[in-house]
Enzyme design. Sequence first.
Site, PDB file in Angstrom:
ATOM      1  N   CYS A 115       0.817  -1.231   0.000  1.00  0.00           N
ATOM      2  CA  CYS A 115       0.000   0.000   0.000  1.00  0.00           C
ATOM      3  C   CYS A 115       0.840   1.266   0.000  1.00  0.00           C
ATOM      4  O   CYS A 115       0.333   2.344  -0.306  1.00  0.00           O
ATOM      5  CB  CYS A 115      -0.935   0.002   1.196  1.00  0.00           C
ATOM      6  SG  CYS A 115      -2.024  -1.416   1.186  1.00  0.00           S
ATOM      7  N   HIS A 260      -3.829   6.764   1.939  1.00  0.00           N
ATOM      8  CA  HIS A 260      -4.114   5.426   1.410  1.00  0.00           C
ATOM      9  C   HIS A 260      -5.503   5.000   1.870  1.00  0.00           C
ATOM     10  O   HIS A 260      -5.886   5.221   3.021  1.00  0.00           O
ATOM     11  CB  HIS A 260      -3.045   4.446   1.902  1.00  0.00           C
ATOM     12  CG  HIS A 260      -3.438   3.019   1.675  1.00  0.00           C
ATOM     13  ND1 HIS A 260      -3.871   2.564   0.449  1.00  0.00           N
ATOM     14  CD2 HIS A 260      -3.498   1.949   2.526  1.00  0.00           C
ATOM     15  CE1 HIS A 260      -4.165   1.280   0.549  1.00  0.00           C
ATOM     16  NE2 HIS A 260      -3.957   0.890   1.788  1.00  0.00           N
ATOM     17  N   ASN A 290     -10.162  -1.137  -0.863  1.00  0.00           N
ATOM     18  CA  ASN A 290      -8.714  -0.913  -0.772  1.00  0.00           C
ATOM     19  C   ASN A 290      -8.053  -1.459  -2.035  1.00  0.00           C
ATOM     20  O   ASN A 290      -8.010  -2.669  -2.239  1.00  0.00           O
ATOM     21  CB  ASN A 290      -8.187  -1.624   0.482  1.00  0.00           C
ATOM     22  CG  ASN A 290      -6.680  -1.499   0.656  1.00  0.00           C
ATOM     23  OD1 ASN A 290      -5.979  -1.000  -0.224  1.00  0.00           O
ATOM     24  ND2 ASN A 290      -6.186  -1.967   1.792  1.00  0.00           N
TER      25      ASN A 290
HETATM   26  N1  ACO Z   1     -18.263  -9.816   8.216  1.00  0.00           N
HETATM   27  C1  ACO Z   1     -18.825 -10.122   9.394  1.00  0.00           C
HETATM   28  N2  ACO Z   1     -18.096 -10.424  10.482  1.00  0.00           N
HETATM   29  C2  ACO Z   1     -16.758 -10.404  10.365  1.00  0.00           C
HETATM   30  C3  ACO Z   1     -16.119 -10.076   9.161  1.00  0.00           C
HETATM   31  C4  ACO Z   1     -16.930  -9.796   8.051  1.00  0.00           C
HETATM   32  N3  ACO Z   1     -16.422  -9.459   6.845  1.00  0.00           N
HETATM   33  N4  ACO Z   1     -14.789 -10.138   9.352  1.00  0.00           N
HETATM   34  C5  ACO Z   1     -14.592 -10.466  10.635  1.00  0.00           C
HETATM   35  N5  ACO Z   1     -15.787 -10.635  11.243  1.00  0.00           N
HETATM   36  C6  ACO Z   1     -16.062 -10.996  12.630  1.00  0.00           C
HETATM   37  C7  ACO Z   1     -14.892 -11.689  13.290  1.00  0.00           C
HETATM   38  O1  ACO Z   1     -14.906 -13.070  13.009  1.00  0.00           O
HETATM   39  C8  ACO Z   1     -15.152 -11.395  14.744  1.00  0.00           C
HETATM   40  O2  ACO Z   1     -16.119 -12.292  15.222  1.00  0.00           O
HETATM   41  P1  ACO Z   1     -16.032 -12.838  16.748  1.00  0.00           P
HETATM   42  O3  ACO Z   1     -16.122 -11.613  17.602  1.00  0.00           O
HETATM   43  O4  ACO Z   1     -17.194 -13.739  16.817  1.00  0.00           O
HETATM   44  O5  ACO Z   1     -14.692 -13.508  16.831  1.00  0.00           O
HETATM   45  C9  ACO Z   1     -15.771 -10.010  14.717  1.00  0.00           C
HETATM   46  O6  ACO Z   1     -16.266  -9.809  13.377  1.00  0.00           O
HETATM   47  C10 ACO Z   1     -14.802  -8.902  15.036  1.00  0.00           C
HETATM   48  O7  ACO Z   1     -13.646  -9.133  14.265  1.00  0.00           O
HETATM   49  P2  ACO Z   1     -12.376  -8.241  14.426  1.00  0.00           P
HETATM   50  O8  ACO Z   1     -11.309  -8.730  13.483  1.00  0.00           O
HETATM   51  O9  ACO Z   1     -12.038  -8.116  15.874  1.00  0.00           O
HETATM   52  O10 ACO Z   1     -12.952  -6.861  13.893  1.00  0.00           O
HETATM   53  P3  ACO Z   1     -12.274  -5.449  13.922  1.00  0.00           P
HETATM   54  O11 ACO Z   1     -13.108  -4.543  14.708  1.00  0.00           O
HETATM   55  O12 ACO Z   1     -10.816  -5.521  14.229  1.00  0.00           O
HETATM   56  O13 ACO Z   1     -12.419  -5.005  12.400  1.00  0.00           O
HETATM   57  C11 ACO Z   1     -11.096  -4.845  10.418  1.00  0.00           C
HETATM   58  C12 ACO Z   1     -11.821  -5.761  11.388  1.00  0.00           C
HETATM   59  C13 ACO Z   1     -12.127  -3.953   9.740  1.00  0.00           C
HETATM   60  C14 ACO Z   1     -10.403  -5.671   9.370  1.00  0.00           C
HETATM   61  C15 ACO Z   1     -10.089  -3.964  11.198  1.00  0.00           C
HETATM   62  O14 ACO Z   1      -9.297  -4.744  12.049  1.00  0.00           O
HETATM   63  C16 ACO Z   1      -9.204  -3.183  10.285  1.00  0.00           C
HETATM   64  O15 ACO Z   1      -9.629  -2.334   9.534  1.00  0.00           O
HETATM   65  N6  ACO Z   1      -7.872  -3.393  10.336  1.00  0.00           N
HETATM   66  C17 ACO Z   1      -6.950  -2.748   9.460  1.00  0.00           C
HETATM   67  C18 ACO Z   1      -7.039  -3.441   8.178  1.00  0.00           C
HETATM   68  C19 ACO Z   1      -6.285  -2.797   7.070  1.00  0.00           C
HETATM   69  O16 ACO Z   1      -6.137  -1.603   7.039  1.00  0.00           O
HETATM   70  N7  ACO Z   1      -5.858  -3.611   6.155  1.00  0.00           N
HETATM   71  C20 ACO Z   1      -5.320  -3.163   4.962  1.00  0.00           C
HETATM   72  C21 ACO Z   1      -3.882  -3.129   4.986  1.00  0.00           C
HETATM   73  S1  ACO Z   1      -3.435  -2.659   3.434  1.00  0.00           S
HETATM   74  C22 ACO Z   1      -2.088  -3.442   2.872  1.00  0.00           C
HETATM   75  O17 ACO Z   1      -0.998  -3.036   3.119  1.00  0.00           O
HETATM   76  C23 ACO Z   1      -2.268  -4.660   2.041  1.00  0.00           C
END
Ligand code: ACO
Length: 333
Positions: A115, A260, A290
């Site tokens: 990214c 980004h 993204n």
């Molecule tokens: N739909 C529904 N539920 C989901 C989904 C989904 N798509 N994905 C995860 N869940 C569930 C999980 O299983 C979990 O369930 P549980 O509580 O029963 O275990 C619950 O939702 C919460 O999951 P978390 O992973 O704790 O959710 P979080 O609040 O951390 O949000 C997210 C997840 C949006 C991915 C967040 O962590 C985030 O944005 N992180 C940064 C990601 C990012 O920027 N990535 C790109 C990097 S870019 C690059 O360099 C390639």
Amino acid sequence: MSSYRSRILGVGAYVPPRVVTNHELASLMETSNEWIIERTGIEERRWVSDGQTGAQMAAKASEQALERAGVPAQDVDMIIYATLSPDYNFPGTGVFVQRLLGLKEIPCLDIRQQCTGFIYGLSIADSFIRSGQYKNILVIGSEIHSSGIDVTTRGRDVAVLFGDGAGAALVGRAVDDQQLILSTHLHADGSEAEILWTEYPASCHNPRITVEAMNEAKHFPRMVGKKVFKHAVTRMPQAIMEGMVKNQVQLKDIDMVIPHQANLRINQMVAQMIGLPPEKMHNNIQKYGNTTAASIPICMNEAIELGKIQRGHLVCLVAFGAGLTWGSVFLRY
Ligand code: ACO
């Protein structure tokens, strides 16, 4: 010592026509429109179809950037191609863009900073232009995620985030201080490289991929989402501050920040943390998800088309990504 400086001559973008809504994803995996919007801000993204390649998207974005720059393709001296999803293992994708644009023998450099790739690419282009070695450099970010994500419930945390697309900027020589790349700031920290990665296929494994690895979904991207979130909201403010100190400018001097596009919540938190008014940050992750190395040029292109970025504006581009990597570019557009 050469006294050349660089500027962005033109920006272009291309996204494939196929729109994939959150509702469509919810028909493939256990997720919901509400969950995705609440956690990420994403409403839809684009996926390629009909065998479209990253190079083809990149060529379309590049043609638009060249047209807007008023520079014929034949005057391009170098291609820098940033991606985490190259069309093939080798050769790099830049040479395929070169071929599509009808160019011959100019150097093509593929870079792998995920990214942060477009920020690294601009910095490399700026250095080559400052050195006097090249005059016009195409910096491209292009990604196809849709063929590499796990679209089952197992992969839902990552699969809902990503989209396909390409963006490009033609970087050329500056003629005055009204249009100028002012500074670039690049960083990396490999100590937690595995919190966001795709492990297989890998040349350090022999064989490079196995059925067992595939059964364990190790050929799909994996992410420790909360750690990545924390990295983003720590490193992006640092990279913005670093550029402000270097250029001796304050927040009020900045006309537009293009971050980004990984997660709308991340970007809103970054703006809040540094005290940036929301209207000084442009986001379009809602429509494209993204797109990794392509996200900044796609977003910048839209901000230019909307008139939010105009010639002479002080613009900050800022990114974080896998590696972990992060950085910023300050420029007068
Ligand atoms: N739909 C529904 N539920 C989901 C989904 C989904 N798509 N994905 C995860 N869940 C569930 C999980 O299983 C979990 O369930 P549980 O509580 O029963 O275990 C619950 O939702 C919460 O999951 P978390 O992973 O704790 O959710 P979080 O609040 O951390 O949000 C997210 C997840 C949006 C991915 C967040 O962590 C985030 O944005 N992180 C940064 C990601 C990012 O920027 N990535 C790109 C990097 S870019 C690059 O360099 C390639």
